[in-house]
Design an enzyme around this catalytic site. Structure first.
Site, PDB file in Angstrom:
ATOM      1  CE  LYS A 236      -3.839  -2.325   0.329  1.00 38.13           C
ATOM      2  NZ  LYS A 236      -4.931  -2.228  -0.661  1.00 38.13           N
ATOM      3  CG  ASP A 264      -3.840  -0.845  -3.747  1.00 39.97           C
ATOM      4  OD1 ASP A 264      -4.398   0.183  -4.179  1.00 39.97           O
ATOM      5  OD2 ASP A 264      -4.482  -1.804  -3.274  1.00 39.97           O
ATOM      6  CD  GLU A 290      -4.831  -3.035  -6.541  1.00 37.06           C
ATOM      7  OE1 GLU A 290      -3.854  -3.815  -6.685  1.00 37.06           O
ATOM      8  OE2 GLU A 290      -5.790  -3.287  -5.785  1.00 37.06           O
ATOM      9  CD  GLU A 317      -9.962  -2.413  -4.136  1.00 35.66           C
ATOM     10  OE1 GLU A 317      -8.742  -2.629  -4.298  1.00 35.66           O
ATOM     11  OE2 GLU A 317     -10.493  -2.344  -3.022  1.00 35.66           O
ATOM     12  CG  ASP A 340     -14.897  -6.945  -5.280  1.00 33.55           C
ATOM     13  OD1 ASP A 340     -14.012  -6.731  -4.439  1.00 33.55           O
ATOM     14  OD2 ASP A 340     -16.042  -7.344  -4.974  1.00 33.55           O
ATOM     15  CG  HIS A 367     -10.252  -6.329  -4.600  1.00 36.27           C
ATOM     16  ND1 HIS A 367     -11.453  -6.362  -3.922  1.00 36.27           N
ATOM     17  CD2 HIS A 367      -9.349  -5.819  -3.735  1.00 36.27           C
ATOM     18  CE1 HIS A 367     -11.287  -5.865  -2.691  1.00 36.27           C
ATOM     19  NE2 HIS A 367     -10.028  -5.536  -2.549  1.00 36.27           N
TER      20      HIS A 367
END
Lengths: 458, 458
Positions: A236, A264, A290, A317, A340, A367
């Site tokens: 992240k 992400d 992402e 997602e 997703d 995701h």
């Protein structure tokens, strides 16, 4: 003389549950936009009076279909209210008709003009439809005594095409093109099914990279991921650039040059900010960026993608429906499409999205994580491999090692691969004891938590 | 010595109401996608302990802020649940702080990361935020003793810019550009305000054109519209092409060549279908085609617009947020941008959208009708005229003559123009007796309706 009609089984109830797990206490799931998620599920059970083919002879409940929307805490009650609003469409329907054509309920739900006003086809109401539609597919797969991926992979192309709503996407994909893709997907399917059962489907892991974890934990978990056989990890990013540079450096030095490292941003940036930030991380060779910006920004993603290559752009997602996915593909906004299982209108709409991705030749890397998203989405990727695109090249399913124990048929990861489920259904059924414990606010965990807080306050 | 602090007024309650009107019984509001709407409002009242400056000396209630989401029946309860989920953000806040900076609550609501997951910024949760934010603006305008349009028109450009969330739109509009637009908008504002108070703001009417009306009713209402001074009418289309050709011919022959006639497909078509259908109606010179396809389809609208000119393309009533509007403008998808007062995140987000439209030079012609949408949105267009774009050229606010009597300060139409409101507030306050009558299912109308049905069934 007509044959004696068989028993006419019906959906007898649609029951909902507000289930919340206290994940925020360990900063599991923390990212640049979501600092303290309490992973939750707005959970639905379709109850029927049909015999459960897997049930014991003395089984007291009929066959059930389970589904859910994943949320991160507050608002899970709103999501439950939205699922409740669909009850009258489901209760009383014939189990046989639903299982023969899950799209029949999907079309009715999508087509309820009064409920459609609340979207259309997006947000709370659309996710509620997805939960109920997925519960129907769970029911259908259990009744067929097959894991869902296998049911889909064995289905006739013509039948699958009828499960898809082509409204608003015919400028990118016609029913005829979809049929052609699915017919080609049948070639070699038996061989691929055998390979899938033997080796599984490649996974990557996000477990090392939560934003709330310190460098020591990142180092330990990244090394563990490689030792466990994963060929890709994810970090992240997006809260603080200096931190991100340091964390990417740490992670890259731990995993070495050959492991893919995705980053992400969870929608944190504006377009220009995204470009600047990704370029600043480029020396660590991120595989994809992402959710660099809003999931609604088709043109913004296209601009970012042009600027940050060879870093790939991934999103999906939070993409609300097939219409936005269509445009992301038309505009060249994506290198990697992330479905997703529980954001869009269930399996039916995800079939449309998988077909669009196949048409445009863009790999799908789902995701997952949250509550039960790994359990669900593996079925869609495995169908895609066996009977649609026929490949796992550059394709990986996200894996996060949280909360699987609450499911009756949890995912099994071996050497960085999802093992193909063999139990009938969509792997969506949560353990009754977990439901009893984590139902909010009356379940045993939350009631005790409230008692504890009352005690502290006294 | 510090000065004695003034009374510290607070929001004491956030009360919600599920209000439904049985409009489906007359086919008012029927169109190609919505055959039987029951116009409804998920209604919210922010109660405070602040003195109401307009209240009598013996007033028993404090100053209140009113707002709502418009829905068309089923699901209004879900929308109410979503507003309820925002209660803790509003109750207890300082009235002075809210009125000085309505954006403070807007930012908190948009920024609640757990609730954000349910959108982000779209659908049920986003509309709920819009209802509460609009209630704050109603409160602020009542406290300032000004109609909202005037409060906005008199505000400092710097303050207005601070009310806007620029996240995800800076690639199309920067705060500096917004400030420049608002500063230019101040030039000549006093003169335009006087002209607005004298002449009002141009309207068009949809009342003749509902799809469920027969040709006789269409003829009568279209003639009436022209006699009433409207220079534009609108017809619903999209269910059956032969019907549409006939109805457009009837309407055009009634209104003559000089009255603008818009047509509205309410999202009925795919891209290629839209192009074909609009071309088939071209001989009747429709002024715009409204909602030809999904409101999510930025690229689809651009394709349609290229193909159907000189017929203009209009959309917006279902466009979920500023990010999609930004792209519609960037991609050249629109000739006419249709804001809705209660679909996006309230006044704050509509300020962003008005500024984007001004930057791109696209006229704004708001969607209205439903329950109270005319009452709300007139304020935004009047602000736009007085203090932003400075023109009403090619700009009209939709007008539908339903349900206005339920509001304390209903819109007043004179010679095809909205009369500028002069009462303090956002014109959002519904009559207490209407709330008592149409609250669902316990209000007097619905309770009696249930009794009647029970009687018939017995």
């Amino acid at each position: 003389m007509s044959p004696t009609p068989g028993p006419s089984f019906r959906v007898t109830a649609l029951d909902t549950y507000d289930i919340r797990f206290p994940t925020s206490r360990e900063l599991d799931g923390s990212d640049a936009m979501n600092p303290d998620p309490d992973y939750s599920a707005a959970y639905v059970v379709l109850r029927t009076d049909a015999t459960d083919p897997a049930g014991a002879p003395d089984a007291t409940t009929g066959l059930e279909g389970h589904g859910f929307t994943f949320t991160i805490g507050r608002g899970n009650d709103v999501q439950v209210a939205a699922i409740d609003a669909l009850r009258s469409h489901a209760v009383g329907r014939s189990v046989d008709e639903l299982c023969d054509d899950p799209g029949s309920l999907f079309r009715d739900l999508i087509g309820d003009s009064q409920l459609r006003w609340l979207g259309p086809e997006k947000g709370v109401m659309h996710m509620a439809i997805g939960a109920v539609v997925n519960a129907v597919w769970d029911l259908a797969a259990k009744r067929a005594r097959k894991p869902l991926w296998q049911l889909l992979a064995e289905a006739e192309p013509e039948w699958l095409v009828r499960q898809v709503d082509f409204r608003y996407i015919t400028d990118a994909l016609t029913p005829e093109e979809a049929l052609e893709l699915l017919r080609r997907g049948k070639e070699g399917a038996d061989e691929r099914r055998a390979r899938l059962l033997e080796r599984g489907y490649p996974a990557y892991t996000t477990s090392p990279g939560w934003l709330g974890y310190g460098d020591e934990k990142l180092t330990r978990l990244a090394a563990q991921a490689v030792a466990d056989g994963f060929r890709q990890i994810k970090l992240k990013v997006g809260a603080d650039l200096a931190d991100d540079v340091r964390r990417c450096r740490v992670a890259r030095s731990v995993v070495g040059p050959d492991i893919r490292m995705a980053v992400d941003a969870n929608q944190r940036w504006n377009v220009d900010e995204a470009i600047r930030w990704v370029k600043a991380l480029a020396e660590f060779e991120p595989y994809w960026i992402e959710e660099p910006t809003s999931p609604d920004d088709v043109l913004g993603h296209a601009t970012i993608r042009k600027a940050v290559g060879p870093v790939k752009v991934a999103t999906g997602e939070h993409v609300q429906n097939r219409i936005v996915f269509k445009q992301l593909l038309q505009a060249g906004s994506l290198d990697v499409l992330q479905i997703d299982a529980a954001r869009v209108g269930g399996v039916n709409e995800n079939l449309a999205i998988l077909l669009l991705a196949a048409k445009f030749g863009v790999p799908v890397c789902p995701h997952a994580g949250g509550v039960g998203l790994c359990e669900l989405v593996q079925h869609l990727s495995m169908f895609d491999y066996v009977a649609l695109t026929g490949t796992t090249e550059d394709r990986v399913i996200e894996y996060v090692d949280h909360l699987h124990d609450h499911f009756l048929d949890p995912v099994v990861i071996r050497e960085g691969h999802y093992t193909a489920p063999t139990a009938p259904g969509f792997s969506a059924t949560m353990r009754p004891e977990s439901i009893a414990q984590y139902t909010f606010p009356g379940g045993t965990f939350w009631a005790a938590d409230l008692d504890r807080k009352d005690g502290q306050a006294a």
